[in-house]
Design a protein around this motif. Structure first.
Motif, PDB file in Angstrom:
ATOM      1  N   ILE A  35       0.869  -1.171   0.000  1.00 58.37           N
ATOM      2  CA  ILE A  35       0.000   0.000   0.000  1.00 58.37           C
ATOM      3  C   ILE A  35       0.913   1.231   0.000  1.00 58.37           C
ATOM      4  O   ILE A  35       2.101   1.134   0.302  1.00 58.37           O
ATOM      5  N   SER A  36       0.345   2.372  -0.337  1.00 52.84           N
ATOM      6  CA  SER A  36       1.146   3.596  -0.310  1.00 52.84           C
ATOM      7  C   SER A  36       1.484   3.958   1.136  1.00 52.84           C
ATOM      8  O   SER A  36       0.767   3.601   2.075  1.00 52.84           O
ATOM      9  N   THR A  37       2.584   4.684   1.310  1.00 47.05           N
ATOM     10  CA  THR A  37       2.921   5.222   2.629  1.00 47.05           C
ATOM     11  C   THR A  37       1.912   6.328   2.913  1.00 47.05           C
ATOM     12  O   THR A  37       1.712   7.224   2.093  1.00 47.05           O
ATOM     13  N   GLN A  38       1.236   6.226   4.065  1.00 45.16           N
ATOM     14  CA  GLN A  38       0.151   7.155   4.350  1.00 45.16           C
ATOM     15  C   GLN A  38       0.030   7.461   5.834  1.00 45.16           C
ATOM     16  O   GLN A  38       0.738   6.871   6.654  1.00 45.16           O
ATOM     17  N   MET A  39      -0.883   8.377   6.133  1.00 44.80           N
ATOM     18  CA  MET A  39      -1.139   8.784   7.505  1.00 44.80           C
ATOM     19  C   MET A  39      -2.587   9.253   7.570  1.00 44.80           C
ATOM     20  O   MET A  39      -3.167   9.643   6.564  1.00 44.80           O
ATOM     21  N   HIS A  40      -3.171   9.199   8.772  1.00 43.45           N
ATOM     22  CA  HIS A  40      -4.546   9.654   8.974  1.00 43.45           C
ATOM     23  C   HIS A  40      -4.589  10.564  10.199  1.00 43.45           C
ATOM     24  O   HIS A  40      -4.021  10.246  11.231  1.00 43.45           O
ATOM     25  N   TYR A  41      -5.303  11.682  10.080  1.00 44.89           N
ATOM     26  CA  TYR A  41      -5.451  12.616  11.202  1.00 44.89           C
ATOM     27  C   TYR A  41      -6.579  12.219  12.146  1.00 44.89           C
ATOM     28  O   TYR A  41      -6.580  12.610  13.307  1.00 44.89           O
ATOM     29  N   HIS A  42      -7.552  11.455  11.644  1.00 43.96           N
ATOM     30  CA  HIS A  42      -8.771  11.236  12.420  1.00 43.96           C
ATOM     31  C   HIS A  42      -9.062   9.783  12.765  1.00 43.96           C
ATOM     32  O   HIS A  42     -10.131   9.491  13.287  1.00 43.96           O
ATOM     33  N   ARG A  43      -8.142   8.869  12.465  1.00 44.54           N
ATOM     34  CA  ARG A  43      -8.400   7.467  12.793  1.00 44.54           C
ATOM     35  C   ARG A  43      -7.116   6.721  13.092  1.00 44.54           C
ATOM     36  O   ARG A  43      -6.048   7.049  12.606  1.00 44.54           O
ATOM     37  N   SER A  44      -7.273   5.683  13.927  1.00 45.13           N
ATOM     38  CA  SER A  44      -6.199   4.727  14.184  1.00 45.13           C
ATOM     39  C   SER A  44      -6.589   3.426  13.490  1.00 45.13           C
ATOM     40  O   SER A  44      -7.737   3.254  13.071  1.00 45.13           O
ATOM     41  N   GLU A  45      -5.619   2.519  13.367  1.00 42.74           N
ATOM     42  CA  GLU A  45      -5.883   1.243  12.709  1.00 42.74           C
ATOM     43  C   GLU A  45      -5.218   0.110  13.487  1.00 42.74           C
ATOM     44  O   GLU A  45      -4.147   0.287  14.057  1.00 42.74           O
ATOM     45  N   HIS A  46      -5.877  -1.028  13.498  1.00 40.93           N
ATOM     46  CA  HIS A  46      -5.321  -2.244  14.097  1.00 40.93           C
ATOM     47  C   HIS A  46      -5.344  -3.298  12.998  1.00 40.93           C
ATOM     48  O   HIS A  46      -6.392  -3.540  12.393  1.00 40.93           O
ATOM     49  N   TRP A  47      -4.196  -3.899  12.701  1.00 43.03           N
ATOM     50  CA  TRP A  47      -4.081  -4.886  11.629  1.00 43.03           C
ATOM     51  C   TRP A  47      -3.797  -6.255  12.213  1.00 43.03           C
ATOM     52  O   TRP A  47      -2.883  -6.414  13.031  1.00 43.03           O
ATOM     53  N   ILE A  48      -4.542  -7.252  11.769  1.00 42.28           N
ATOM     54  CA  ILE A  48      -4.344  -8.644  12.191  1.00 42.28           C
ATOM     55  C   ILE A  48      -4.029  -9.461  10.943  1.00 42.28           C
ATOM     56  O   ILE A  48      -4.809  -9.443   9.982  1.00 42.28           O
ATOM     57  N   CYS A  58       5.843   1.450  10.532  1.00 41.16           N
ATOM     58  CA  CYS A  58       4.975   2.293  11.348  1.00 41.16           C
ATOM     59  C   CYS A  58       5.859   3.296  12.062  1.00 41.16           C
ATOM     60  O   CYS A  58       6.633   2.928  12.957  1.00 41.16           O
ATOM     61  N   GLY A  59       5.788   4.559  11.629  1.00 42.28           N
ATOM     62  CA  GLY A  59       6.721   5.550  12.158  1.00 42.28           C
ATOM     63  C   GLY A  59       8.125   5.179  11.724  1.00 42.28           C
ATOM     64  O   GLY A  59       8.382   4.959  10.539  1.00 42.28           O
ATOM     65  N   ASP A  60       9.043   5.052  12.681  1.00 45.24           N
ATOM     66  CA  ASP A  60      10.427   4.680  12.389  1.00 45.24           C
ATOM     67  C   ASP A  60      10.693   3.191  12.581  1.00 45.24           C
ATOM     68  O   ASP A  60      11.827   2.746  12.440  1.00 45.24           O
ATOM     69  N   ARG A  61       9.659   2.429  12.916  1.00 44.85           N
ATOM     70  CA  ARG A  61       9.831   0.985  13.170  1.00 44.85           C
ATOM     71  C   ARG A  61       9.455   0.149  11.962  1.00 44.85           C
ATOM     72  O   ARG A  61       8.479   0.443  11.283  1.00 44.85           O
ATOM     73  N   ARG A  80       2.895   1.889   6.404  1.00 45.63           N
ATOM     74  CA  ARG A  80       2.855   1.201   5.114  1.00 45.63           C
ATOM     75  C   ARG A  80       2.899  -0.299   5.376  1.00 45.63           C
ATOM     76  O   ARG A  80       3.537  -0.745   6.323  1.00 45.63           O
ATOM     77  N   ILE A  81       2.224  -1.044   4.537  1.00 46.71           N
ATOM     78  CA  ILE A  81       2.246  -2.516   4.598  1.00 46.71           C
ATOM     79  C   ILE A  81       2.798  -3.006   3.277  1.00 46.71           C
ATOM     80  O   ILE A  81       2.380  -2.543   2.215  1.00 46.71           O
ATOM     81  N   GLU A  82       3.723  -3.970   3.356  1.00 47.59           N
ATOM     82  CA  GLU A  82       4.265  -4.609   2.165  1.00 47.59           C
ATOM     83  C   GLU A  82       4.071  -6.112   2.288  1.00 47.59           C
ATOM     84  O   GLU A  82       4.036  -6.647   3.387  1.00 47.59           O
ATOM     85  N   ASN A  83       3.979  -6.781   1.141  1.00 49.15           N
ATOM     86  CA  ASN A  83       3.940  -8.235   1.124  1.00 49.15           C
ATOM     87  C   ASN A  83       5.242  -8.729   0.494  1.00 49.15           C
ATOM     88  O   ASN A  83       5.373  -8.771  -0.730  1.00 49.15           O
ATOM     89  N   PRO A  84       6.213  -9.125   1.330  1.00 45.06           N
ATOM     90  CA  PRO A  84       7.494  -9.598   0.804  1.00 45.06           C
ATOM     91  C   PRO A  84       7.459 -11.069   0.394  1.00 45.06           C
ATOM     92  O   PRO A  84       8.441 -11.601  -0.119  1.00 45.06           O
TER      93      PRO A  84
END
Length: 112
Positions: A35-48, A58-61, A80-84
């Motif tokens: 996915i593109s590198t992105q950011m949101h001002y009004h929402r958080s996300e939890h990925w499983i 995520c940030g610098d990690r 950003r999420i990548e599929n390696p």
């Protein structure tokens, strides 16, 4: 299940459920895509991660996640999420926030 499906060049996004302050998506990222590198001002996300391997920035990690692992992306954080891998990456994304509109996606220029 909702029939709201988007097909970006990197995979698919299916909205599974949506409320006033949350949205649950099934996301598939094709092998070798991201996915593109992105950011949101009004929402958080939890990925499983349900299947495959996710390279999460995520940030610098930078972290590798596999099946049954998850991560949290706070508001105002570049991510950003990548599929390696060689199989599709399947994840469940839970978005939470006061506003979940598509115009809250701030995209950053890619360096690859």
């Amino acid at each position: 299940m909702s029939d709201a499906i988007r097909n970006p060049p990197w995979g698919t996004v299916t909205v599974l459920e949506q409320g006033s302050s949350y949205r649950i998506n099934r996301i598939v990222v094709n092998p070798g895509h991201h996915i593109s590198t992105q950011m949101h001002y009004h929402r958080s996300e939890h990925w499983i991660v349900v299947a495959g391997t996710a390279k999460v920035i995520c940030g610098d990690r930078e972290t590798l996640l596999t099946q049954k692992q998850s991560t949290y992306v706070p508001m105002n954080t570049r991510h950003r999420i990548e599929n390696p891998g060689i199989v599709p990456l399947v994840m469940i994304e839970v978005q939470n926030g006061e506003y979940l509109g598509e115009d809250d996606i701030i995209r950053f220029e890619e360096k690859d």
